[in-house]
Design an enzyme around this catalytic site. Structure first.
Site, mmCIF file in Angstrom:
data_model
loop_
_atom_site.group_PDB
_atom_site.id
_atom_site.type_symbol
_atom_site.label_atom_id
_atom_site.label_comp_id
_atom_site.label_asym_id
_atom_site.label_seq_id
_atom_site.Cartn_x
_atom_site.Cartn_y
_atom_site.Cartn_z
ATOM 1 N N HIS A 123 1.040 6.170 -2.470
ATOM 2 C CA HIS A 123 0.059 5.088 -2.456
ATOM 3 C C HIS A 123 -0.447 4.961 -3.895
ATOM 4 O O HIS A 123 -1.027 5.894 -4.412
ATOM 5 C CB HIS A 123 -1.121 5.560 -1.592
ATOM 6 C CG HIS A 123 -1.411 4.740 -0.391
ATOM 7 N ND1 HIS A 123 -0.628 4.766 0.736
ATOM 8 C CD2 HIS A 123 -2.448 3.907 -0.102
ATOM 9 C CE1 HIS A 123 -1.177 3.985 1.660
ATOM 10 N NE2 HIS A 123 -2.281 3.437 1.174
ATOM 11 N N ASP B 206 0.833 -1.209 0.000
ATOM 12 C CA ASP B 206 0.000 0.000 0.000
ATOM 13 C C ASP B 206 0.860 1.248 0.000
ATOM 14 O O ASP B 206 0.613 2.191 -0.727
ATOM 15 C CB ASP B 206 -0.950 -0.003 1.197
ATOM 16 C CG ASP B 206 -0.232 -0.100 2.540
ATOM 17 O OD1 ASP B 206 0.892 -0.658 2.579
ATOM 18 O OD2 ASP B 206 -0.768 0.370 3.558
ATOM 19 N N ARG C 288 5.317 4.374 6.267
ATOM 20 C CA ARG C 288 4.892 4.303 7.667
ATOM 21 C C ARG C 288 4.964 2.867 8.169
ATOM 22 O O ARG C 288 5.403 1.952 7.442
ATOM 23 C CB ARG C 288 3.485 4.874 7.815
ATOM 24 C CG ARG C 288 2.424 4.065 7.113
ATOM 25 C CD ARG C 288 1.045 4.703 7.297
ATOM 26 N NE ARG C 288 0.018 3.954 6.620
ATOM 27 C CZ ARG C 288 -0.929 4.507 5.880
ATOM 28 N NH1 ARG C 288 -0.987 5.811 5.696
ATOM 29 N NH2 ARG C 288 -1.846 3.737 5.310
ATOM 30 N N ASP C 289 4.500 2.642 9.378
ATOM 31 C CA ASP C 289 4.572 1.298 9.955
ATOM 32 C C ASP C 289 3.451 0.430 9.393
ATOM 33 O O ASP C 289 2.585 -0.044 10.116
ATOM 34 C CB ASP C 289 4.486 1.378 11.495
ATOM 35 C CG ASP C 289 3.289 2.189 11.961
ATOM 36 O OD1 ASP C 289 2.508 2.656 11.102
ATOM 37 O OD2 ASP C 289 3.133 2.368 13.180
ATOM 38 N N GLU C 290 3.498 0.243 8.093
ATOM 39 C CA GLU C 290 2.469 -0.557 7.424
ATOM 40 C C GLU C 290 3.139 -1.317 6.278
ATOM 41 O O GLU C 290 3.535 -2.444 6.463
ATOM 42 C CB GLU C 290 1.327 0.342 6.951
ATOM 43 C CG GLU C 290 0.098 -0.450 6.566
ATOM 44 C CD GLU C 290 -1.202 0.306 6.780
ATOM 45 O OE1 GLU C 290 -1.188 1.428 7.293
ATOM 46 O OE2 GLU C 290 -2.248 -0.260 6.412
ATOM 47 N N GLU D 241 -2.215 9.004 -0.902
ATOM 48 C CA GLU D 241 -3.231 8.068 -0.409
ATOM 49 C C GLU D 241 -4.607 8.712 -0.392
ATOM 50 O O GLU D 241 -5.592 8.107 -0.800
ATOM 51 C CB GLU D 241 -2.860 7.642 1.018
ATOM 52 C CG GLU D 241 -3.914 6.775 1.689
ATOM 53 C CD GLU D 241 -3.454 6.246 3.026
ATOM 54 O OE1 GLU D 241 -2.632 6.911 3.683
ATOM 55 O OE2 GLU D 241 -3.915 5.147 3.417
ATOM 56 N N ASP E 62 -5.721 -2.598 -2.794
ATOM 57 C CA ASP E 62 -4.893 -1.657 -3.545
ATOM 58 C C ASP E 62 -4.410 -2.284 -4.855
ATOM 59 O O ASP E 62 -4.497 -1.674 -5.921
ATOM 60 C CB ASP E 62 -3.701 -1.198 -2.692
ATOM 61 C CG ASP E 62 -4.142 -0.587 -1.358
ATOM 62 O OD1 ASP E 62 -5.013 -1.190 -0.684
ATOM 63 O OD2 ASP E 62 -3.631 0.482 -0.977
ATOM 64 N N TRP F 248 -11.488 -6.027 -1.684
ATOM 65 C CA TRP F 248 -10.156 -6.369 -1.188
ATOM 66 C C TRP F 248 -9.914 -7.862 -1.450
ATOM 67 O O TRP F 248 -9.060 -8.230 -2.245
ATOM 68 C CB TRP F 248 -10.033 -5.998 0.299
ATOM 69 C CG TRP F 248 -9.523 -4.597 0.468
ATOM 70 C CD1 TRP F 248 -8.290 -4.230 0.913
ATOM 71 C CD2 TRP F 248 -10.214 -3.365 0.162
ATOM 72 N NE1 TRP F 248 -8.167 -2.860 0.882
ATOM 73 C CE2 TRP F 248 -9.321 -2.304 0.433
ATOM 74 C CE3 TRP F 248 -11.467 -3.049 -0.324
ATOM 75 C CZ2 TRP F 248 -9.669 -0.971 0.243
ATOM 76 C CZ3 TRP F 248 -11.818 -1.706 -0.514
ATOM 77 C CH2 TRP F 248 -10.926 -0.707 -0.233
HETATM 78 C C1 RAM Z 1 -4.967 1.391 4.767
HETATM 79 C C2 RAM Z 1 -4.015 0.943 3.729
HETATM 80 C C3 RAM Z 1 -4.597 0.547 2.415
HETATM 81 C C4 RAM Z 1 -6.055 0.264 2.433
HETATM 82 C C5 RAM Z 1 -6.550 -0.156 3.786
HETATM 83 C C6 RAM Z 1 -8.020 -0.445 3.827
HETATM 84 O O1 RAM Z 1 -4.421 1.079 6.015
HETATM 85 O O2 RAM Z 1 -3.020 1.906 3.574
HETATM 86 O O3 RAM Z 1 -4.323 1.450 1.386
HETATM 87 O O4 RAM Z 1 -6.308 -0.752 1.505
HETATM 88 O O5 RAM Z 1 -6.233 0.801 4.734
#
Ligand code: RAM
Length: 973
Positions: free
Chosen positions: A786, A486, A490-492, A765, A499, A552
């Site tokens: 994003h 995504d 960040r911490d992701e 994003e 996506d 998703w």
């Molecule tokens: C966010 C992500 C992503 C998205 C979800 C639902 O945390 O960055 O882009 O698919 O949420």
């Protein structure tokens, strides 16, 4: 910020461009065959790899009639075997892409050369192609003698990155050497003081519990007769570092481990293996902490001199422990490794009052900073990163807990080149403190990513649109890193399914993602629940399973179908069909007695600009509308895949499910006149583009309603992750392409171009990741890199430029450009069959189109206003047809308000005229749209009179004057 219109000079990515050579007309040549989706077929995992080739010829209408393949075993691998050749007979087939392996299956470590030759319908034979050399890797657990070794005790997820080493002797008559290697964690391998290969963050990330990639390197050149040393350093990476947005770490285990098998082959046919086992030793290395999110700290004084060379004094080194990791998880990669793909110079460097140095690279990117630093032993260098600045400082809040800080302690006097090894950052700006006297040329940004081959280009007459497209490319480069993520900062940084579900078509045009996404789909299948549920992100990390979630989880059906559509990969479809079926069944079980999917958690039309900042799923479109629409879509794609594979019973079953669900959608959510529940743009886009409306009457009304919603929204974006990739297609299919152009050309927020006008160099994003006042959106979920909303680029390629696949693999092209407000556009794509190109321009009252159709392919050509296409075979073509530019129909009093709005120059003129009346102020054009919407079917004269009466009661402004002025000049001129 730099000028948003001009891309940074060095922003052009590494591009491999195939020229349609100046082959003399008629001469037919074939390229060296390609192997599966590998760019470098060394250490491949397929024992029967499929082969593809492209043909170059200047002849028109060329179609392959027969082909012949030849194989020859060659030395250089580590397998023994006599050299021999074999050739198939002529095979009657037009197929050139991913054709089945016609020879005996390959053994592990086998190295062969493959050539192809073809004939066209005229029977003329091409010469044999150049050879492709391919080599298999280790194909089964029995091929591995090496064991995983570790320096970590269980339950200790901290500690410096360990160094491992082993010495061995090499004889003089060495023929070839291969290193097969991987890690739990990340590895960097060295032989005799030199780095092995050019991969970074190896072995990459897969669903480690099921699949772990190993890499194969040809290390022949690194070895010497006599004493040699093999060493490796291990980082935490995805295996043991922090991972996920909930603060978890060591999700796969707390012991980093190395697996290495060095195989040497000598001239006399003997073999020697050096493998990781209890004979290896280890020592803590100079990297004291390393984490993908948090950054890395290296104390260079702690690097033992010469540890990676023979003869090092290893007295302090300890014996490694052997682990019992199941070798069945080991697998060769399907796609390219992560590499440094580009280096960018700093565009500015300034000193802050506190003595730190702020660097701008002019481009938001993914990778790290390389610094040539000086300063004595013990000097600390700290590098912090951010995507944007706020008040002249790094805006690090969007990184959340990903502190993204690299620190180094220097070991020597003089210059040291600093780069981290086991981390990466998403940034445009960096703040450097510590080294004295840093100059601009001492600092560079190293761009990293999965090293995909570029295959698609776009250009047009609007520089802002070109920059938007460039931003899409950069967001793809940053987020195609081992898995499709995504965001990179960040911490992701997770493989969010939604996506890539929306972005896959764009990705497949820009780069060759055939292997990369096939690999990710293997992970998706592996992580799929027994009930068929597909996790929110793949690789899955969730402590408890995520619920089935429409758009998703539907990545399970959409991504394989997109890959087939773009790469004609039936093998992939066959492999994914069980996963497609399982997901569609799972979603179908979520429906209730109405046949619709209404219950449970949904992301809805995520980040619809109408949704509150802290509730991104609460947009205009009811989640059940998205969910039920996507169930139809998945059922249909599953049916199509089954049909492609000849599984007709399965195909029928899912066609029925699609039909049932379509009927339920119409019954529950659509009125007889075509209004759809929620009445938002995304609902109409879904219903129109997924063909969910039963009657022509409903379709007509829904199309009209969608168009009016786009008008009444003032041509601002009113869609989120789900609607955004569909809206322009829905408008185009509804015959309202001019409105699609208006949406795309919009510069006011929210729009695609608003961030571009504000200096964005990647896709954001949120539509408002930067708020209108230029400050960073305060929500905790705010990324500037994003790719999801960049999915619009697919429409730019297919419709704006007009280069779309009409049959899998672009075997047939649909060339249907939509001029709109542009004066030229072009798209070029390296299809599996060769280079295709569409370029058009408006000039001298004519529309000029030129098209390149690859050999083996056909195209349908639609010129503006065509009702039926022209069909052509391969070759280069051009057309010119009259196309009066700038002559929008002259405005008349009887023109409807709808047509007035649609005619951008006339509408803008009316807005200006009204605003020039003393005392009249509109916040912006949307205020006037609001007044216009109830009057769409009235005449302009009627509307203007009413408006004047409303706006200026009693002040005597004459509507007739305004109308006269409106009509007076041709605003298009
Ligand atoms: C966010 C992500 C992503 C998205 C979800 C639902 O945390 O960055 O882009 O698919 O949420």
């Amino acid at each position: 910020m730099t000028n948003p219109i001009t891309p940074p000079a060095s922003a052009t990515p590494r591009a491999s461009q195939t020229q349609l050579a100046d082959v003399s007309l008629g001469a037919v040549r074939t390229t060296a065959p390609t192997v599966e989706h590998h760019d470098e077929p060394l250490g491949i995992g397929e024992e029967r790899p499929r082969l593809s080739w492209r043909v170059t010829t200047g002849a028109r209408n060329w179609v392959q009639e027969r082909y012949q393949l030849a194989i020859r075993r060659v030395g250089g691998g580590t397998a023994r075997g006599a050299e021999h050749g074999d050739t198939t007979g002529w095979i009657d087939s037009a197929e050139q892409v991913l054709v089945d392996w016609p020879f005996a299956p390959l053994a592990a470590r086998e190295r062969v050369e493959i050539r192809v030759r073809v004939t066209g319908e005229d029977g003329v034979e091409s010469p044999w192609s150049p050879a492709t050399t391919l080599e298999t890797g280790l194909l089964a657990p029995r091929d591995w003698d090496a064991r995983f070794i570790t320096a970590d005790g269980p339950g200790e997820p901290d500690g410096p990155a360990p160094l491992f080493r082993r010495e061995f002797t090499v004889r003089k008559d060495l023929l070839s050497a291969r290193l097969y290697i991987t890690a739990q964690g990340l590895y960097e391998a060295r032989i005799n003081g030199r780095r092995v290969g050019d991969h970074v963050l190896a072995p990459g990330w897969t669903s480690y519990r099921h699949r772990l990639h190993y890499q194969t390197y040809d290390v022949t050149e690194l070895l010497l007769p006599g004493a040699n040393a093999l060493g490796a350093m291990l980082g935490n990476g995805w295996y043991r570092g922090y991972l996920g947005y909930w603060g978890a770490r060591a999700l796969y285990g707390d012991q980093r481990a190395l697996l290495a098998q060095l195989e040497l082959r000598y001239a006399d046919g003997t073999e020697q293996r050096v493998v990781t086992d209890a004979d290896w030793s280890w020592l803590p290395g100079p990297v004291l902490t390393d984490d993908l999110y948090r950054g890395e700290h290296a104390d260079l004084r702690k690097e033992p001199a010469g540890w990676d060379r023979a003869g090092h004094d290893a007295a302090r080194w300890q014996a490694a422990d052997v682990l019992d990791t199941d070798p069945r998880i080991l697998t060769a990669p399907d796609g390219p490794p992560i590499r440094r793909t580009e280096t960018l110079p700093a565009v500015s460097l300034s000193e802050s009052s506190s003595g730190t140095t702020l660097v701008d690279f002019g481009q938001n990117l993914v990778g790290w900073v390389r610094i040539t630093a000086s300063g004595g032993p013990g000097t600390e260098v700290t590098v912090r990163h951010a995507e944007v600045l706020q008040n002249g400082e790094l805006a690090t809040r969007p990184l959340r807990t990903a502190t993204s800080t690299d620190t180094y302690t220097l070991a020597e006097t003089g210059e040291t080149v600093l780069e981290p090894r086991f981390t990466f950052h998403g940034f445009r700006y960096a703040e450097i403190s510590g080294p004295p006297g840093l100059a601009i040329h001492d600092v560079e940004a190293v761009v990293i990513g999965s090293d995909l081959r570029r295959t698609g280009w776009f250009s047009c007459s609007d520089p802002l649109l070109e920059r938007l497209h460039e931003n899409v490319v950069w967001s793809m480069r940053g987020n195609f890193l081992a898995v499709p993520t995504d965001c990179p900062q960040r911490d992701e940084r997770l493989g969010w399914t939604g996506d890539i579900q929306v972005f896959a078509p764009t990705a497949a045009f820009l780069y060759d993602v055939g292997g990369f996404l096939a690999s990710w789909l293997r992970d998706l299948s592996a992580d799929q629940g027994k009930d068929g549920n597909v996790p929110w992100f793949v690789p899955d990390l969730m402590p408890t399973p995520s619920p089935p979630t429409a758009a998703w989880s539907d990545a399970a059906t959409v991504v394989p179908w997109v890959l087939h559509e773009r790469y004609v990969d039936r093998g992939l479809l066959a492999r994914q069909l069980p996963s497609m079926v399982a997901w569609t069944d799972c979603a179908a079980r979520e429906t209730d007695e109405t046949g619709c999917w209404r219950a449970g958690f949904q992301f809805g039309d995520w980040l619809d600009p109408a949704a509150p900042a802290d509730a991104p799923s609460a947009g205009r479109t009811p989640p059940e509308v998205v969910a039920t629409a996507y169930l139809v879509r998945s059922a249909e794609l599953t049916s199509l895949a089954a049909e492609t594979l000849g599984e007709l019973e399965t195909a029928r079953r899912y066609t029925e499910l699609a039909e049932r669900t379509r009927a339920a959608f119409a019954r529950e959510y659509v009125t007889a006149s075509g209004r759809i529940l929620g009445d938002g743009q995304t609902a109409y886009a879904l219903a129109l583009h997924f063909d969910l409306l039963p009657t022509p009457e409903q379709r007509r009304h829904a199309a009209r309603r969608l168009a009016d919603l786009v008008r009444s929204g003032g041509f601002r974006i009113a869609t989120g992750f789900v609607g955004t990739p569909l809206i322009l297609d829905a408008l185009t299919e509804a015959g309202e392409a001019h409105l699609a152009h208006r949406l795309l050309a919009q510069r006011q927020a929210p729009s695609w171009l608003d961030p571009v006008t504000r200096g964005a160099t990647t896709i954001w994003e949120r539509w408002d990741s930067l708020l209108p006042d230029g400050s960073v959106n305060p929500d905790g979920m705010t990324s500037f890199n994003h790719y999801a909303l960049g999915a619009v680029a697919d429409w730019m390629h297919r419709s704006l430029a007009g280069l779309a696949p009409a049959a899998p693999g672009y075997r047939s092209l649909r060339v249907r450009p939509l001029p709109g407000y542009l004066t030229r556009a072009s798209a070029r794509h390296l299809t599996p069959y060769g280079e295709a190109e569409v370029a058009w321009r408006l000039d001298d009252g004519a529309f000029h189109l030129s098209v390149v159709v690859p050999p083996g392919c056909t195209a349908e050509i639609w010129l503006p206003d065509d009702r039926v296409p022209e069909h052509v075979g391969s070759g280069r073509y051009s057309w010119s047809v009259p196309y009066p530019v700038g002559a929008g129909a002259q405005l008349q009093r009887t023109t409807s308000v709808r047509s007035l709005i649609d005619d951008e120059p006339s509408w803008t003129r009316l807005v200006k005229l009204l605003q020039s009346i003393e005392g009249v102020t509109f916040a912006d054009d949307r205020a006037l749209v609001k007044l216009a919407v109830p009057n769409l079917d009235r005449s302009v004269a009627d509307f203007v009179s009413r408006l004047v009466a409303d706006l200026r009661p009693g002040r005597g402004v004459d509507a007739a004057e305004i109308l006269a002025e409106l009509e007076e000049a041709d605003p298009h001129a």
